[in-house]
Design an enzyme around this catalytic site. Structure first.
Site, short mmCIF file in Angstrom:
data_model
loop_
_atom_site.label_atom_id
_atom_site.label_comp_id
_atom_site.label_asym_id
_atom_site.label_seq_id
_atom_site.Cartn_x
_atom_site.Cartn_y
_atom_site.Cartn_z
CE LYS A 76 16.09 -23.22 -6.63
NZ LYS A 76 14.79 -22.59 -6.67
CG ASP A 113 10.86 -19.22 -7.02
OD1 ASP A 113 10.92 -19.10 -8.25
OD2 ASP A 113 11.51 -20.06 -6.37
#
Ligand code: ATR
Length: 288
Positions: A76, A113
């Protein structure tokens, strides 16, 4: 073509999920279901990429004409660094889970998200403008969720076991026109339920294989019309949601966030906004 028969052609649009390991990812199941459902000439594949090989892999995929990729653990941070452009969602959340390879060869990074979480609430008929929200946790997931809730104009309070992390989250999201995030002591959060319309757990408490702590919070002070949500989805009915149901509160489980964050990536790569319906929910549940 018979249903279920995969056809790859010269024109097939490609995307995938980059992780290490990646075999457990449910993303291929979801995206390939939608590709078939909408008759899109595309495929979505698992892409196991070892730590250290991320940049080579991403540039290779881009050069090979992929539309983009999801990025998961442990890449990430590298995904943040490789982007030519950070979408506002990536800047606000401080994280990246989706890369979009533009036609001009550049790489745009998104975080789906937080918006996926908000969409999962909206899909259940929750009025997300109602606020204020009490958010448990201050990790990466908490920041993404908080950023999207703030963007919808909701007031957000954060409680985290380690107060310094809650303070850091509040500082990272202050400014930019949003209402300041307030910090609540972890020891006090159940007393502070009155006045909040939404309670969201982003900690790993209650997660299968997570911290062994017993998590049976006292929700007796929760307002009767409070909505309780958990981004943990294994198990689907977490200890928090079980306590909320026992208290007579409405709950939204974490599977919707997963499906809606996938939906937002699909839309970027394949140009169709797929429906999160009972069929895909059942497919996902069957694989849990
Ligand atoms: P993510 O990026 O997925 O949100 P993370 O950064 O590891 O993951 O954050 C995990 C969250 O769960 C944190 O808010 C963490 O609290 P701390 O910041 O105090 O570590 C919370 N958490 C994990 N185990 C916990 C426990 N036993 N009790 C309370 N909170 C816990």
């Amino acid at each position: 073509v018979a249903p279920g028969r995969l056809t790859i052609r010269g024109t097939t649009a490609l995307a995938g999920v980059i992780g290490w390991p990646v075999a457990h990812s449910r993303s291929p199941l979801l995206h390939n279901f939608w590709l078939a459902r909408y008759g899109i000439d595309g495929a979505y594949v698992p892409l196991p990429v070892a730590p250290g090989a991320f940049d080579v892999a991403v540039h290779g995929l881009r050069a090979a004409g992929f539309r983009g990729a999801n990025v998961t653990i442990p890449h990430k941070e590298a995904a943040f660094a490789i982007a030519d452009r950070l979408h506002r969602s990536a800047v606000r959340s401080g994280s990246v889970n989706t890369l979009v390879f533009a036609q001009d060869g550049t790489i745009e990074a998104h975080s789906t998200d937080g918006d996926g979480f908000v969409a999962s609430l909206e899909a259940k008929g929750v009025d997300v403008a109602r606020g204020p929200v009490l958010l448990l946790g201050a990790g990466g997931a908490a920041r993404a969720v908080a950023a999207s809730l703030l963007d919808r104009g909701m007031a957000v309070s954060v409680a985290n076991r380690t107060t310094a992390r809650a303070v850091a989250l509040a500082e990272a999201l202050s400014g930019d026109g949003s209402v300041p995030v307030s910090v609540i002591d972890w020891a006090d959060w159940t007393d502070r339920l009155p006045g909040h319309a939404l309670l969201v757990n982003t900690t790993s408490l209650g997660m299968h294989g997570g911290p062994g702590d017993v998590f049976t919070p006292d929700l007796s002070r929760a307002p009767d019309d409070m909505v309780v949500s958990d981004i943990v989805y294994v198990p689907r009915m977490t200890p928090l949601l079980t306590a909320a149901v026992a208290r007579g509160l409405r709950v939204v489980d974490g599977t919707g966030m997963l499906l809606h964050q996938a939906r937002l990536g699909f839309k970027c790569w394949f140009g169709v906004d797929p429906e999160v319906d009972a069929d895909i929910q059942a497919l996902f549940d069957a694989d849990l």
